[in-house]
Design a protein around this motif. Structure first.
Motif, PDB file in Angstrom:
ATOM      1  N   UNK A   1       0.837  -1.207   0.000  1.00  0.00           N
ATOM      2  CA  UNK A   1       0.000   0.000   0.000  1.00  0.00           C
ATOM      3  C   UNK A   1       0.870   1.256   0.000  1.00  0.00           C
ATOM      4  N   UNK A   2       2.005   1.217   0.706  1.00  0.00           N
ATOM      5  CA  UNK A   2       2.937   2.349   0.692  1.00  0.00           C
ATOM      6  C   UNK A   2       3.573   2.508  -0.687  1.00  0.00           C
ATOM      7  N   UNK A   3       3.922   1.380  -1.299  1.00  0.00           N
ATOM      8  CA  UNK A   3       4.504   1.415  -2.641  1.00  0.00           C
ATOM      9  C   UNK A   3       3.524   2.057  -3.621  1.00  0.00           C
ATOM     10  N   UNK A   4       2.264   1.647  -3.549  1.00  0.00           N
ATOM     11  CA  UNK A   4       1.250   2.193  -4.451  1.00  0.00           C
ATOM     12  C   UNK A   4       1.083   3.693  -4.250  1.00  0.00           C
TER      13      UNK A   4
ATOM     14  N   UNK B   1      -0.775   6.806 -13.381  1.00  0.00           N
ATOM     15  CA  UNK B   1      -2.000   7.398 -13.925  1.00  0.00           C
ATOM     16  C   UNK B   1      -1.684   8.356 -15.069  1.00  0.00           C
ATOM     17  N   UNK B   2      -0.595   9.120 -14.930  1.00  0.00           N
ATOM     18  CA  UNK B   2      -0.205  10.044 -16.000  1.00  0.00           C
ATOM     19  C   UNK B   2       0.142   9.300 -17.287  1.00  0.00           C
ATOM     20  N   UNK B   3       0.670   8.090 -17.133  1.00  0.00           N
ATOM     21  CA  UNK B   3       1.043   7.281 -18.300  1.00  0.00           C
ATOM     22  C   UNK B   3      -0.089   6.346 -18.728  1.00  0.00           C
ATOM     23  N   UNK B   4      -1.236   6.464 -18.059  1.00  0.00           N
ATOM     24  CA  UNK B   4      -2.399   5.612 -18.341  1.00  0.00           C
ATOM     25  C   UNK B   4      -2.067   4.129 -18.168  1.00  0.00           C
ATOM     26  N   UNK B   5      -1.271   3.828 -17.144  1.00  0.00           N
ATOM     27  CA  UNK B   5      -0.910   2.446 -16.823  1.00  0.00           C
ATOM     28  C   UNK B   5      -1.731   1.997 -15.620  1.00  0.00           C
ATOM     29  N   UNK B   6      -2.446   0.907 -15.763  1.00  0.00           N
ATOM     30  CA  UNK B   6      -3.280   0.381 -14.686  1.00  0.00           C
ATOM     31  C   UNK B   6      -2.488  -0.603 -13.826  1.00  0.00           C
ATOM     32  N   UNK B   7      -3.021  -0.885 -12.649  1.00  0.00           N
ATOM     33  CA  UNK B   7      -2.389  -1.836 -11.734  1.00  0.00           C
ATOM     34  C   UNK B   7      -3.353  -2.990 -11.500  1.00  0.00           C
ATOM     35  N   UNK B   8      -2.988  -4.178 -11.990  1.00  0.00           N
ATOM     36  CA  UNK B   8      -3.752  -5.393 -11.728  1.00  0.00           C
ATOM     37  C   UNK B   8      -3.104  -6.107 -10.542  1.00  0.00           C
ATOM     38  N   UNK B   9      -3.921  -6.724  -9.710  1.00  0.00           N
ATOM     39  CA  UNK B   9      -3.364  -7.423  -8.547  1.00  0.00           C
ATOM     40  C   UNK B   9      -4.033  -8.780  -8.371  1.00  0.00           C
TER      41      UNK B   9
ATOM     42  N   UNK C   1      -4.951 -11.912  -5.829  1.00  0.00           N
ATOM     43  CA  UNK C   1      -5.194 -12.084  -4.397  1.00  0.00           C
ATOM     44  C   UNK C   1      -5.745 -13.469  -4.099  1.00  0.00           C
ATOM     45  N   UNK C   2      -5.462 -13.937  -2.878  1.00  0.00           N
ATOM     46  CA  UNK C   2      -5.981 -15.230  -2.437  1.00  0.00           C
ATOM     47  C   UNK C   2      -7.434 -15.114  -1.990  1.00  0.00           C
ATOM     48  N   UNK C   3      -7.812 -13.949  -1.443  1.00  0.00           N
ATOM     49  CA  UNK C   3      -9.186 -13.733  -0.992  1.00  0.00           C
ATOM     50  C   UNK C   3      -9.452 -12.234  -0.909  1.00  0.00           C
ATOM     51  N   UNK C   4     -10.683 -11.876  -0.570  1.00  0.00           N
ATOM     52  CA  UNK C   4     -11.084 -10.471  -0.540  1.00  0.00           C
ATOM     53  C   UNK C   4     -10.412  -9.686   0.583  1.00  0.00           C
ATOM     54  N   UNK C   5      -9.955 -10.369   1.623  1.00  0.00           N
ATOM     55  CA  UNK C   5      -9.357  -9.683   2.770  1.00  0.00           C
ATOM     56  C   UNK C   5      -8.046  -8.987   2.419  1.00  0.00           C
ATOM     57  N   UNK C   6      -7.373  -9.469   1.377  1.00  0.00           N
ATOM     58  CA  UNK C   6      -6.049  -8.933   1.056  1.00  0.00           C
ATOM     59  C   UNK C   6      -6.066  -7.938  -0.098  1.00  0.00           C
ATOM     60  N   UNK C   7      -7.246  -7.567  -0.584  1.00  0.00           N
ATOM     61  CA  UNK C   7      -7.343  -6.672  -1.737  1.00  0.00           C
ATOM     62  C   UNK C   7      -6.726  -5.311  -1.426  1.00  0.00           C
TER      63      UNK C   7
ATOM     64  N   UNK D   1      -6.224  -1.302  -2.214  1.00  0.00           N
ATOM     65  CA  UNK D   1      -6.932  -0.169  -2.799  1.00  0.00           C
ATOM     66  C   UNK D   1      -6.177   0.348  -4.022  1.00  0.00           C
ATOM     67  N   UNK D   2      -6.909   0.970  -4.926  1.00  0.00           N
ATOM     68  CA  UNK D   2      -6.337   1.583  -6.133  1.00  0.00           C
ATOM     69  C   UNK D   2      -5.760   0.553  -7.102  1.00  0.00           C
TER      70      UNK D   2
END
Length: 384
Positions: free
Chosen positions: A50-53, A61-69, A71-77, A79-80
């Protein structure tokens, strides 16, 4: 020696290049990176993405690059990010094959990326990078924890987790470099508290909450900051509470809310009698006792011989150890806890005293004893 090389020597076979199978998965973005924080061993799960993000979000965002992640479950999702849960390995392989970069915690995604010649960044701690990093491709970069000068644990459990010693700005800068984005994170982390990655909610019982506020949540109720039994009762209803006190609280109240109090944490002093503490235990409330005054610890342990008296849970400035040499008046911090008082959110008790509400942005360190008590929950850093 890399594990794969060891297998090759022992089996007498050459190392071949894998060709992972992939399965089509519809993509809505042309440019994206993949972040995979999963690992079957808890010691290899990096808890500061989360700090890295926070450092790379605007640049991507300026380069229009998205971040896909992944996860093992919803608890570890995170943000952004665009989260994916329960994809097949072939679907994950397809997303990785078409990505610009893969960032992972020493897991299969790193090997997929290397096999597909996709740039990758791996984070290593429990095992040396030389042992488990992928051998294929030339676009892989490894970041290995300094482990506070210790050797790799090669184990499933660590306290504290050495992988969290990897500074978020180091991860962020390699991501930006790999994506050929000129922006750099010009800070240097000088201290990471053991509890910083664990997000904690603390409440001062100096106001009455709405019925549904934090219902069903686990909180630290800081009655040691403000003691008001009537308001404490409101906070014990429908919530799971670690209750911290430095004044004796009504025993009937403890018995009535026994199921809601996961622990009563007592900052021991002369207002507590041995009989009172016995009745707390007999009432079924889990009890932890600590002595904040280090000079009195031996005497208190002697007086309360039948009880386990812990050392102070609070820290001081000198606990920075070698990091103290890098501390200056401009040092900033982020807190892993949120302190709620009178309906407002703060980063720590000292911020509350100075009425500086939480903004989510770094704050200049409050160089006071109350601030340093919570050192375990901070990350300190300097601008460079």
């Amino acid at each position: 020696m890399n594990v794969l090389e060891k297998y090759s020597v022992n089996c007498g076979v050459k190392i071949g290049r894998p060709a992972p199978a992939s399965s089509y998965f519809p993509l809505r973005d042309d440019k994206y990176i993949v972040l995979d924080g999963r690992n079957k061993y808890p010691t290899n799960i990096y808890e500061m993405f989360s700090d890295v993000l926070g450092y790379i979000k605007e640049s991507l965002e300026r380069e229009n690059i998205k971040i896909y992640s992944f996860h093992a479950d919803e608890k570890t999702i995170l943000l952004d990010t665009q989260p994916f849960i329960n994809l097949t390995k072939k679907q994950e392989a397809y997303l990785i094959k078409n990505s610009m970069l893969v960032v992972s915690c020493d897991n299969l995604s790193t090997y997929y990326a290397s096999a597909f010649d996709v740039p990758s960044l791996g984070l290593y701690s429990a095992y040396p990078a030389a042992c488990t990093s992928p051998l294929w491709g030339k676009e892989h970069v490894s970041i290995e924890s300094n482990r506070a000068g210790n050797l790799p644990s090669y184990g499933m459990e660590e306290t504290p987790k050495a992988i969290n010693f990897i500074n978020p700005e180091d991860v962020a800068n390699i991501i930006l470099e790999k994506l050929r984005i000129d922006t750099r994170v010009d800070i240097e982390t000088i201290y990471i508290g053991d509890h910083y990655p664990i997000k904690v909610v603390e409440v001062v019982p100096d106001f009455i909450p709405a019925t549904n506020f934090l219902q069903g949540k686990a909180i630290n109720l800081r009655a040691d900051y403000h003691f008001h039994e009537e308001r404490i009762v409101h906070w014990l209803q429908g919530r799971t509470v670690n209750l911290l006190i430095k004044n004796p609280i009504n025993l009937n109240l403890l018995k009535y809310f026994n199921k809601n109090i996961v622990q009563l944490t007592v900052n021991i002093n002369d207002t507590f009698s041995e009989e009172y503490l016995r009745q707390v235990i007999e009432g079924g409330t889990p009890l932890e006792i600590f002595c904040e005054d280090k000079e009195r610890l031996a005497d208190v342990r002697f007086q309360l011989f039948d009880f386990n008296i812990e050392e102070s849970i609070f820290k001081s400035k000198k606990d920075l150890d070698e990091s103290l040499n890098k501390f200056n008046k401009n040092t900033q911090f982020l807190s892993g806890k949120i302190l709620i008082s009178e309906g407002q959110k703060y980063s720590c008790l000292e911020a509350k005293k100075q009425k500086n509400v939480l903004t989510g942005y770094p704050e200049v360190v409050y160089d006071t004893s109350d601030f340093w008590k919570e050192l375990d929950h901070y990350r300190l850093f300097n601008n460079i």
